[in-house]
Design a protein around this motif. Structure first.
Motif, PDB file in Angstrom:
ATOM      1  N   SER A 163       0.817  -1.221   0.000  1.00  0.00           N
ATOM      2  CA  SER A 163       0.000   0.000   0.000  1.00  0.00           C
ATOM      3  C   SER A 163       0.848   1.269   0.000  1.00  0.00           C
ATOM      4  O   SER A 163       0.344   2.357  -0.294  1.00  0.00           O
ATOM      5  N   LEU A 164       2.134   1.135   0.316  1.00  0.00           N
ATOM      6  CA  LEU A 164       3.021   2.300   0.338  1.00  0.00           C
ATOM      7  C   LEU A 164       3.849   2.425  -0.936  1.00  0.00           C
ATOM      8  O   LEU A 164       4.737   3.276  -1.008  1.00  0.00           O
ATOM      9  N   PHE A 171      -0.349   6.539  -3.551  1.00  0.00           N
ATOM     10  CA  PHE A 171       0.382   6.923  -2.335  1.00  0.00           C
ATOM     11  C   PHE A 171       1.559   7.819  -2.689  1.00  0.00           C
ATOM     12  O   PHE A 171       1.823   8.814  -2.000  1.00  0.00           O
ATOM     13  N   LYS A 186       0.389  11.351  -3.470  1.00  0.00           N
ATOM     14  CA  LYS A 186      -0.010  12.055  -2.249  1.00  0.00           C
ATOM     15  C   LYS A 186       1.220  12.483  -1.446  1.00  0.00           C
ATOM     16  O   LYS A 186       1.265  13.597  -0.908  1.00  0.00           O
ATOM     17  N   THR A 187       2.215  11.605  -1.384  1.00  0.00           N
ATOM     18  CA  THR A 187       3.447  11.916  -0.649  1.00  0.00           C
ATOM     19  C   THR A 187       4.195  13.067  -1.301  1.00  0.00           C
ATOM     20  O   THR A 187       4.693  13.970  -0.628  1.00  0.00           O
ATOM     21  N   THR A 198      -0.801  12.720  10.356  1.00  0.00           N
ATOM     22  CA  THR A 198      -1.685  11.856   9.571  1.00  0.00           C
ATOM     23  C   THR A 198      -0.888  10.922   8.669  1.00  0.00           C
ATOM     24  O   THR A 198      -1.171   9.723   8.570  1.00  0.00           O
ATOM     25  N   PHE A 199       0.137  11.473   8.023  1.00  0.00           N
ATOM     26  CA  PHE A 199       0.989  10.663   7.145  1.00  0.00           C
ATOM     27  C   PHE A 199       1.653   9.534   7.939  1.00  0.00           C
ATOM     28  O   PHE A 199       1.640   8.378   7.519  1.00  0.00           O
ATOM     29  N   ASP A 224      -0.723   6.796   8.958  1.00  0.00           N
ATOM     30  CA  ASP A 224      -1.083   5.959   7.806  1.00  0.00           C
ATOM     31  C   ASP A 224       0.021   4.951   7.505  1.00  0.00           C
ATOM     32  O   ASP A 224      -0.262   3.778   7.218  1.00  0.00           O
ATOM     33  N   ALA A 276       0.042   2.273  10.174  1.00  0.00           N
ATOM     34  CA  ALA A 276      -1.074   1.334   9.984  1.00  0.00           C
ATOM     35  C   ALA A 276      -0.762   0.340   8.862  1.00  0.00           C
ATOM     36  O   ALA A 276      -1.082  -0.852   8.960  1.00  0.00           O
ATOM     37  N   ALA A 277      -0.123   0.840   7.798  1.00  0.00           N
ATOM     38  CA  ALA A 277       0.261  -0.051   6.699  1.00  0.00           C
ATOM     39  C   ALA A 277       1.302  -1.065   7.167  1.00  0.00           C
ATOM     40  O   ALA A 277       1.263  -2.238   6.780  1.00  0.00           O
TER      41      ALA A 277
END
Length: 315
Positions: A253-254, A259, A262-263, A293-294, A297, A300-301
């Motif tokens: 997911s990263l 992603f 967005k990064t 937030t980043f 996330d 969590a990944a």
């Protein structure tokens, strides 16, 4: 007994700038052992110069002195050596390290000449190390770099270096890290970032110039870096680590285009960096919530990947 295999750098890391430089930026302590100077564990990669060129890595020693590192595949050329020297002089660096697979005899002579000058003029001279690198692995495992210094300061100059760093590189205390900040505002932001990351139950690890935010994830030691924060508001994002370059376990997911886009928007990256580094001052009161937030996330990944990865698959 395991079978040791040696290879060229391209056999292990296809791209010099995209793969090897980010790896080297995370293993400066290993390079430091090879040259006999305790370098900071993490450096800043792809640093822009005033002339529009980029230096591969800039880092510091335990005293806060600057060290410039240029690396390349194959035989070292004039461009990397002169670019590194030019930046080192402009930055009043204490040392230049050039990493390549092979160094020409004439470059070795230049390096020794500069070291002789540094011995005679320690306040103005720049020490030079020429290091040869190759890839090594055991029984077909993950490749690792091996460094051999072929030119460096003589024993007297090196003794001076070691005396100046007799305490060696050590991790900063939280108070020492906060003391590096030039402004109360920047210090307050860093304090808040460290506090909320700790409250989330995650670890912070202090280096000699920075603090690394980490979270549980699939790796040998059970932890992976999320971001690295510096006292001047710079933030480094180990995108290559997300892709599994260090562990062999990518976080799916990263590594998606979504992603990455967005990064890039958040940190101002160009889309090509594998070890992304923001401009100084990026981290401030306005961007801190976005960084939070980043990081959550990413953590969590990591957690999701850890649950889906069997322990036996972790190298």
């Amino acid at each position: 007994m395991g079978r040791i295999e040696f290879g060229r750098l391209t056999a292990a890391w296809k791209g010099e700038a995209s793969d090897f430089t980010p790896l080297l930026a995370e293993r400066l302590d290993q390079l430091g052992e090879a040259v006999g100077v305790p370098l900071a564990q993490v450096g800043r990669a792809e640093v822009w110069t005033t002339g529009g060129r980029r230096i591969d890595i800039v880092t510091e020693d335990a005293d806060g002195a600057t060290f410039v590192i240029e690396n390349q595949y194959g035989r070292a050329d004039h461009d990397h050596l002169t670019r590194g020297l030019a930046y080192a002089v402009a930055a009043k660096a204490r040392g230049l390290v050039v990493v390549a697979e092979e160094h020409r005899d004439e470059f070795r002579a230049v390096g020794q000449y500069l070291n002789d000058l540094a011995q005679k003029h320690p306040d103005n001279g720049i020490s030079v190390w020429l290091v040869e690198a190759q890839a090594i692995r055991i029984d077909g495992g993950i490749w690792a770099p091996m460094f051999t210094a072929v030119v460096g300061p003589n024993d007297f100059v090196r003794a001076v270096e070691q005396d100046r760093q007799r305490a060696a590189r050590k991790a900063l205390t939280p108070d020492e890290f906060l003391a590096l900040h030039d402004s109360d505002q920047q210090r307050t932001v860093s304090e808040k970032v460290i506090a909320w990351w700790t409250r989330e139950g995650h670890k912070v690890r202090y280096g000699s110039t920075n603090v690394r935010l980490g979270a549980p994830g699939p790796s040998k030691n059970g932890s992976r870096t999320v971001v690295v924060v510096y006292a001047d508001g710079t933030v480094s994002v180990p995108l290559h680590s997300y892709a599994g370059q260090n562990t062999g376990i990518p976080i799916a997911s990263l590594t998606t285009d979504e992603f990455r886009a967005k990064t890039d928007r958040l940190f101002g990256f160009s889309g090509t960096e594998q070890w992304g580094t923001t401009a100084a001052g990026w981290l401030n009161a306005e961007t801190a919530p976005q960084l939070r937030t980043f990081c959550l996330d990413v953590a969590a990944a990591y957690a999701d990947a850890l649950l889906s990865t069997d322990e036996g698959d972790i190298p």
